[in-house]
Design a protein around this motif. Structure first.
Motif, mmCIF file in Angstrom:
data_model
loop_
_atom_site.group_PDB
_atom_site.id
_atom_site.type_symbol
_atom_site.label_atom_id
_atom_site.label_comp_id
_atom_site.label_asym_id
_atom_site.label_seq_id
_atom_site.Cartn_x
_atom_site.Cartn_y
_atom_site.Cartn_z
ATOM 1 N N THR A 1 4.029 17.963 41.377
ATOM 2 C CA THR A 1 5.072 18.157 42.392
ATOM 3 C C THR A 1 6.475 18.108 41.805
ATOM 4 O OG1 THR A 1 5.070 15.774 42.859
ATOM 5 C CG2 THR A 1 3.622 17.155 44.200
ATOM 6 N N ILE A 2 6.595 17.867 40.512
ATOM 7 C CA ILE A 2 7.922 17.835 39.884
ATOM 8 C C ILE A 2 8.584 19.214 39.960
ATOM 9 C CG2 ILE A 2 7.182 18.433 37.550
ATOM 10 C CD1 ILE A 2 9.102 16.359 36.484
ATOM 11 N N THR A 3 7.800 20.251 40.186
ATOM 12 C CA THR A 3 8.354 21.607 40.299
ATOM 13 C C THR A 3 9.241 21.761 41.525
ATOM 14 O OG1 THR A 3 6.342 22.303 41.448
ATOM 15 C CG2 THR A 3 6.421 22.656 39.077
ATOM 16 N N PHE A 4 9.219 20.820 42.462
ATOM 17 C CA PHE A 4 10.070 20.899 43.644
ATOM 18 C C PHE A 4 11.523 20.550 43.346
ATOM 19 C CE2 PHE A 4 5.933 20.357 45.754
ATOM 20 C CZ PHE A 4 5.994 21.421 46.634
ATOM 21 N N PHE A 5 11.821 20.016 42.163
ATOM 22 C CA PHE A 5 13.197 19.669 41.832
ATOM 23 C C PHE A 5 14.040 20.936 41.701
ATOM 24 C CE2 PHE A 5 11.548 15.518 40.404
ATOM 25 C CZ PHE A 5 12.462 14.704 41.048
ATOM 26 N N PRO A 6 15.274 20.911 42.212
ATOM 27 C CA PRO A 6 16.166 22.073 42.078
ATOM 28 C C PRO A 6 16.615 22.214 40.626
ATOM 29 C CG PRO A 6 17.323 20.250 43.121
ATOM 30 C CD PRO A 6 15.898 19.827 42.986
ATOM 31 N N MET A 7 16.128 23.236 39.946
ATOM 32 C CA MET A 7 16.336 23.333 38.501
ATOM 33 C C MET A 7 17.794 23.601 38.146
ATOM 34 S SD MET A 7 12.894 25.478 37.573
ATOM 35 C CE MET A 7 11.300 24.898 38.172
ATOM 36 N N ILE A 8 18.476 24.439 38.929
ATOM 37 C CA ILE A 8 19.880 24.731 38.634
ATOM 38 C C ILE A 8 20.714 23.456 38.778
ATOM 39 C CG2 ILE A 8 21.851 26.162 39.251
ATOM 40 C CD1 ILE A 8 19.517 27.710 38.122
ATOM 41 N N ILE A 9 20.437 22.680 39.828
ATOM 42 C CA ILE A 9 21.192 21.433 40.037
ATOM 43 C C ILE A 9 20.917 20.456 38.912
ATOM 44 C CG2 ILE A 9 21.546 19.507 41.612
ATOM 45 C CD1 ILE A 9 22.625 22.203 42.597
ATOM 46 N N LEU A 10 19.664 20.365 38.459
ATOM 47 C CA LEU A 10 19.348 19.475 37.344
ATOM 48 C C LEU A 10 20.089 19.914 36.077
ATOM 49 C CD1 LEU A 10 15.509 18.770 37.690
ATOM 50 C CD2 LEU A 10 17.395 17.181 38.037
ATOM 51 N N ALA A 11 20.154 21.224 35.876
ATOM 52 C CA ALA A 11 20.847 21.707 34.678
ATOM 53 C C ALA A 11 22.330 21.348 34.721
ATOM 54 C CB ALA A 11 20.677 23.228 34.570
ATOM 55 N N TRP A 12 22.980 21.530 35.858
ATOM 56 C CA TRP A 12 24.393 21.169 35.982
ATOM 57 C C TRP A 12 24.580 19.656 35.889
ATOM 58 C CZ3 TRP A 12 28.669 23.576 35.237
ATOM 59 C CH2 TRP A 12 28.742 24.966 35.409
ATOM 60 N N THR A 13 23.632 18.887 36.404
ATOM 61 C CA THR A 13 23.726 17.427 36.287
ATOM 62 C C THR A 13 23.676 17.004 34.825
ATOM 63 O OG1 THR A 13 22.650 17.145 38.437
ATOM 64 C CG2 THR A 13 22.635 15.258 36.949
ATOM 65 N N ILE A 14 22.762 17.596 34.075
ATOM 66 C CA ILE A 14 22.673 17.287 32.643
ATOM 67 C C ILE A 14 23.963 17.695 31.925
ATOM 68 C CG2 ILE A 14 21.455 17.893 30.510
ATOM 69 C CD1 ILE A 14 18.915 18.178 32.236
ATOM 70 N N GLU A 15 24.509 18.858 32.280
ATOM 71 C CA GLU A 15 25.752 19.326 31.660
ATOM 72 C C GLU A 15 26.906 18.369 31.956
ATOM 73 O OE1 GLU A 15 28.465 21.710 29.592
ATOM 74 O OE2 GLU A 15 26.265 21.669 29.590
ATOM 75 N N ARG A 16 27.040 17.954 33.249
ATOM 76 C CA ARG A 16 28.135 17.044 33.615
ATOM 77 C C ARG A 16 27.990 15.704 32.904
ATOM 78 N NH1 ARG A 16 27.098 18.746 39.070
ATOM 79 N NH2 ARG A 16 28.615 20.280 39.792
ATOM 80 N N MET A 17 26.778 15.154 32.884
ATOM 81 C CA MET A 17 26.568 13.849 32.260
ATOM 82 C C MET A 17 26.837 13.914 30.757
ATOM 83 S SD MET A 17 23.273 12.183 34.201
ATOM 84 C CE MET A 17 23.387 11.663 35.912
ATOM 85 N N SER A 18 26.483 15.033 30.138
ATOM 86 C CA SER A 18 26.733 15.167 28.702
ATOM 87 C C SER A 18 28.232 15.197 28.409
ATOM 88 C CB SER A 18 26.061 16.448 28.191
ATOM 89 O OG SER A 18 26.305 16.609 26.810
ATOM 90 N N ILE A 19 28.982 15.959 29.205
ATOM 91 C CA ILE A 19 30.441 16.007 29.024
ATOM 92 C C ILE A 19 31.049 14.640 29.316
ATOM 93 C CG2 ILE A 19 32.557 17.032 29.921
ATOM 94 C CD1 ILE A 19 30.989 19.589 30.422
ATOM 95 N N LEU A 20 30.562 13.986 30.356
ATOM 96 C CA LEU A 20 31.072 12.659 30.709
ATOM 97 C C LEU A 20 30.796 11.663 29.589
ATOM 98 C CD1 LEU A 20 32.439 11.172 33.113
ATOM 99 C CD2 LEU A 20 30.142 10.517 33.861
ATOM 100 N N TRP A 21 29.647 11.786 28.931
ATOM 101 C CA TRP A 21 29.300 10.894 27.809
ATOM 102 C C TRP A 21 30.304 11.085 26.669
ATOM 103 C CZ3 TRP A 21 24.152 8.464 27.260
ATOM 104 C CH2 TRP A 21 24.027 7.727 26.096
#
Length: 501
Positions: A409-429
């Motif tokens: 059921t992990i496929t239900f995660f919004p992939m575009i939102i996860l990608a932007w979340t990873i991008e924001r967190m990386s820049i914030l780091w």
């Protein structure tokens, strides 16, 4: 600048939302709480007749809108017969037809009737009274019976009661006994009332008792008064009012069953009582929505299921606004927690949390490598999106291999939102350090969990899906929260030293 128009707008939204919800509950009997039950009677009519080898037309009255009951569904079984549902001045009727029928024949009609105390019968003005012709000596007897009851009455209802009592027990005089030798009691009462200028008709009803079979209809008397109301009377006791378990099968004064081309026709009724969820019981009436009864129940079931989830988003948005504006929790992205909460609804909370943390953690490691390639923003984010898809695919395959079906059921995660979340967190780091990443990541996850708990509540799901007026109330609350300019709860810690000094 005056805030009066703003508060008038929010107040109007709240009043409108409450009014629409109350109207929906009262007028269409949509329950406030999930799991409520409604009493439903399933009634089956069996028509028997003997065909004579000629064309046959069977015309039978059907129950229409009435006080206390609402028709949910109806079905028929008539092998080889054509069937039409008619509705005219005679009311609702079913008409079966066949070119040739020989020997015993059986037709079936079944209906589900919802017990609905708020249901009312539409107003039907009485037909114009016809001039009656009495043959002697019945004309003189009828006149004396009418005059006797008229002297002891004050209006149409009391006149009907007194007239019925003159047909019962010791009050039955010679004139009544003479009339009964020529007429049956109920048609005779209708004729006497019409002769006296009172609109009346004979109707047929079914007394509902659970588990009864081969029951017949009973005759009742309906009397019309100057106020425009039809009132039911027991033609044998004079008792006024409709019994709670009486279902009017024919209420226009017409024949219940009319068979052309057959003989020995009769109709029997069987009935059974059961309870069913209120949502299912009222779905039929809500499917015929008008503009005032606006709902999504008129949509196909697949679209209804989609909107059931979409209508939960304002609940999550309200939770995000509350936590960010009043509490002061920081999140990575404004409404990313709402989308994550929607994914939690599909995956369950524990599986969703584990999947979210695994995807984000692995994504941050890969994103850290991509930062050394000095890619443009669009290319970098696109690469992260492809990476997230690959991570989700790998985790799904591994979970299936290990027999962990919940991991699919992990496929239900919004992939575009996860990608932007990873991008924001990386820049914030890179800019603020790992502490700020933990603060915003933890705040996002906490907000998503709280939004999930609010959105996944059975009461909330029921209210938002069945009462669209609630959306106006949510909008008003969000506007009010958006007008707040005071301190957040978490900011009070910054000013604690000032208060101590």
């Amino acid at each position: 600048m005056s805030r009066l128009p703003f508060y008038l707008l929010t107040g109007l939204l709240i009043v409108a939302g409450i009014a629409l919800s109350i109207h929906r509950h009262v007028e269409f009997e949509v329950p406030w709480t999930p799991g409520e039950k409604r009493q439903v009677w399933e009634v089956e009519a069996q028509v028997d007749f003997v065909g004579q080898g000629d064309p046959v037309i069977v015309d039978m009255a059907l129950p229409g809108p009435q006080q206390g009951y609402r028709l949910l569904t109806e079905n028929t079984a008539s092998s080889g017969f054509g069937l039409s549902f008619l509705e005219d001045e005679r009311g609702r009727r079913a008409q079966w037809s066949i070119r040739e029928a020989s020997g015993p024949q059986q037709l079936y009609y079944s209906a589900q009737m919802l017990v609905a105390p708020q249901a009312k019968r539409p107003d039907t003005p009485p037909p114009k009274l016809k001039k009656l012709v009495w043959e002697p000596p019945f004309d003189a007897a009828a006149k004396q019976v009418i005059e006797r009851a008229h002297q002891r009455s004050a209006d149409a209802y009391t006149f009907a009661r007194e007239l019925i009592r003159d047909f019962t027990g010791d009050r039955q005089g010679e004139n009544v006994r003479l009339l009964l030798t020529q007429f049956e009691q109920v048609p005779l009462l209708v004729k006497l009332l019409n002769e006296a200028g009172v609109h009346a008709r004979q109707v047929s009803g079914l007394l509902l008792e659970d588990g009864r079979r081969r029951q017949s209809l009973t005759s009742w008397l309906q009397v019309y008064n100057a106020k425009g109301d039809w009132v039911l009377f027991n033609p044998y006791t004079g008792e006024q009012g409709r019994p709670e378990n009486l279902l009017l099968w024919e209420d226009r004064g017409e024949a219940v069953l009319d068979v052309e081309g057959g003989s020995n026709s009769r109709v029997y009724f069987s009935m059974i009582e059961h309870n069913q969820p209120a949502a299912a019981a009222v779905r039929n009436q809500l499917s015929n929505d008008t503009l005032l009864n606006f709902s999504i129940h008129s949509l196909p079931l697949e679209d209804q299921a989609l909107f059931q989830t979409i209508l939960l988003i304002p609940i999550g948005a309200l939770m995000v606004v509350f936590l960010r504006v009043l509490v002061g929790i920081k999140t990575s992205g404004t409404f990313m927690p709402v989308l994550i909460a929607l994914a939690f609804i599909q995956t369950t909370l524990l599986t969703g949390l584990i999947g979210f943390l695994l995807v984000v953690a692995v994504g941050l490691v890969i994103r850290n490598y991509l930062s050394y390639l000095n890619l443009l923003l669009v290319a970098r984010v696109s690469a992260v999106i492809i990476t997230v898809i690959a991570i989700i695919a790998i985790f799904s395959v591994l979970s299936y291999r290990f027999g962990l079906n919940a991991g699919l059921t992990i496929t239900f995660f919004p992939m575009i939102i996860l990608a932007w979340t990873i991008e924001r967190m990386s820049i914030l780091w890179e800019e603020e350090g790992p502490k700020e990443v933990l603060i915003q990541g933890g705040g996002s996850l906490l907000t998503a969990v709280l939004a999930y708990l609010a959105m996944n509540n059975p009461w909330v799901r029921h209210i938002t899906f069945n009462f669209l007026g609630v959306q106006l109330i949510l909008l008003a609350l969000i506007l009010l929260l958006g007008n707040y300019t005071g301190y957040r709860l978490l900011e009070l810690k910054r000013f604690k030293p000032v208060t101590e000094s």
